[in-house]
Design an enzyme around this catalytic site. Structure first.
Site, PDB file in Angstrom:
ATOM      1  N   ARG A 196       4.318   0.145   4.645  1.00 41.29           N
ATOM      2  CA  ARG A 196       5.290  -0.536   3.786  1.00 41.29           C
ATOM      3  C   ARG A 196       5.071  -2.053   3.809  1.00 41.29           C
ATOM      4  NH1 ARG A 196      11.058   2.768   4.164  1.00 41.29           N
ATOM      5  NH2 ARG A 196      10.150   4.823   4.549  1.00 41.29           N
ATOM      6  N   ARG A 206       7.892   4.378   0.170  1.00 41.73           N
ATOM      7  CA  ARG A 206       7.880   5.273   1.321  1.00 41.73           C
ATOM      8  C   ARG A 206       6.648   5.009   2.160  1.00 41.73           C
ATOM      9  NH1 ARG A 206       8.652  11.287   0.943  1.00 41.73           N
ATOM     10  NH2 ARG A 206       8.822  10.891   3.180  1.00 41.73           N
ATOM     11  N   ARG A 245      21.066   4.535  -0.419  1.00 39.12           N
ATOM     12  CA  ARG A 245      22.097   3.640   0.119  1.00 39.12           C
ATOM     13  C   ARG A 245      21.687   2.180  -0.066  1.00 39.12           C
ATOM     14  NH1 ARG A 245      21.922   0.806   4.550  1.00 39.12           N
ATOM     15  NH2 ARG A 245      20.070   1.958   5.214  1.00 39.12           N
ATOM     16  N   ARG A 246      20.434   1.866   0.257  1.00 39.69           N
ATOM     17  CA  ARG A 246      19.970   0.489   0.102  1.00 39.69           C
ATOM     18  C   ARG A 246      19.884   0.103  -1.360  1.00 39.69           C
ATOM     19  NH1 ARG A 246      15.391   1.467   4.729  1.00 39.69           N
ATOM     20  NH2 ARG A 246      16.674   0.928   6.551  1.00 39.69           N
ATOM     21  N   CYS A 269      20.731  12.373   2.248  1.00 32.95           N
ATOM     22  CA  CYS A 269      20.030  11.210   1.691  1.00 32.95           C
ATOM     23  C   CYS A 269      20.049  11.207   0.170  1.00 32.95           C
ATOM     24  CB  CYS A 269      18.608  11.134   2.208  1.00 32.95           C
ATOM     25  SG  CYS A 269      17.554  12.461   1.647  1.00 32.95           S
ATOM     26  N   LYS A 276      19.499   8.341  12.739  1.00 35.34           N
ATOM     27  CA  LYS A 276      19.790   8.264  11.301  1.00 35.34           C
ATOM     28  C   LYS A 276      19.045   9.334  10.516  1.00 35.34           C
ATOM     29  CE  LYS A 276      16.406   4.662  10.035  1.00 35.34           C
ATOM     30  NZ  LYS A 276      15.693   5.348   8.936  1.00 35.34           N
ATOM     31  N   ASP A 277      18.022   9.955  11.128  1.00 32.52           N
ATOM     32  CA  ASP A 277      17.285  11.030  10.466  1.00 32.52           C
ATOM     33  C   ASP A 277      17.871  12.411  10.762  1.00 32.52           C
ATOM     34  OD1 ASP A 277      15.475   9.245   9.366  1.00 32.52           O
ATOM     35  OD2 ASP A 277      14.055   9.425  11.027  1.00 32.52           O
TER      36      ASP A 277
END
Length: 306
Positions: free
Chosen positions: A153, A147, A129-130, A240, A81-82
């Site tokens: 987190r 982040r 997106r989230r 992103c 995904k990165d």
């Protein structure tokens, strides 16, 4: 004489877990031994700024790619995904591994699921997106940036800075934090990032020796799904700085893919779905359907406000 593959990797706990996982499989299934080259990338260093303002997720790859070009390392291991939709010239993905849980995780110490949050609750994520999907479902929420690595987190959640945070389920599971997942946010109601849950190997296109040797590690079903999702992302010029969700899976002899684009405020959503025996064709078809329905205007809005 046994040959050794040097693996470039980010230094975070999750990246090191992924790389050690890949290294073990390389040593088990190929003639190669491995050694790790941990590195800190610009994306890891600049935690005070959202990724879409400083160049996107490709910042997690740049230093690793430079180390391969300088012959300091042979391959790099990434969360797929990165990996940007378009790799720099001269690089290729030579293997992906069986996809882990692709879902996002709702993590909270007080609430079991998104619908349980009180009005105005503070939810942490730095993923557009989230954020978009959160606001589409709960426009009353206060979505705040978050982040850092998984541990930091979670620490911020535990310190009371957030009522809930959204993380990738796979990352939590890989680090042994399964018990922190209050509930899973799943397709079709909630779409993950392109290729979320998949780990891949990147190398120079010229390293045909490695491409051939490591091909035995490739998981075909995951590769088909990843190709479809990456083709969708490429068709939409995804990054992103825009909100794109997608999930593909193999159904019988075809690849089924569902995808959506979201405005940053969650007020606009366009979704599409298709099936095709050719994963790249499936991804492109969904991208074209979304564009025909007006997705470009939503994507442009995200770029302008990002």
């Amino acid at each position: 004489m046994t040959k050794t593959i040097t693996i470039a990797t980010r230094e975070s706990n999750l990246a090191m877990w992924q790389t050690k996982y890949v290294a073990a499989l390389i040593e088990q299934h190929t003639p190669y031994q491995t050694q790790l080259l941990p590195m800190t990338t610009e994306g890891d260093q600049r935690l005070e700024v959202s990724l879409n303002k400083i160049g996107g997720k490709g910042l997690f790859l740049k230093e690793l790619e430079q180390s391969m070009q300088a012959e300091e390392s042979d391959i790099a291991v990434h969360s797929m995904k990165d990996v940007p939709a378009d790799l720099p010239e001269g690089f290729t993905v030579c293997a992906v591994f069986p996809r882990a849980d692709p879902a996002d995780a709702f993590v909270s110490n007080q609430y079991k699921q998104l619908s349980d949050l009180p009005q105005g609750a503070v939810v942490g994520t730095s993923s557009l997106r989230r954020q978009s999907q959160l606001l589409a479902l709960r426009p009353d929420l206060d979505v705040q940036p978050l982040r850092g690595n998984v541990n930091s987190r979670l620490a911020k959640l535990d310190d009371g800075q957030y009522d809930a945070i959204i993380l990738a389920a796979a990352g939590l599971q890989r680090l042994g934090f399964d018990d922190r997942i209050a509930s899973r946010l799943m397709a079709p109601d909630w779409l993950p990032a392109v290729s979320q849950g998949a780990i891949g190997i990147e190398c120079l296109s010229s390293r045909t020796d490695l491409i051939q040797a490591l091909s035995v590690l490739n998981d075909e079903n995951t590769w088909l799904a990843v190709q479809a999702e990456r083709a969708l992302n490429a068709g939409l010029n995804g990054s992103c700085s825009v909100a794109i969700g997608a999930f593909a899976e193999c159904v019988d002899d075809e690849v089924s893919i569902q995808a959506a684009v979201f405005s940053p405020d969650g007020e606009q959503t366009l979704a599409a779905h298709t099936q095709n025996s050719d994963p790249v064709a499936a991804g492109k078809a969904v991208a074209n359907t979304l564009l025909a329905a007006g997705a470009q205007a939503i994507l442009d809005l995200a770029e302008e406000t990002g």
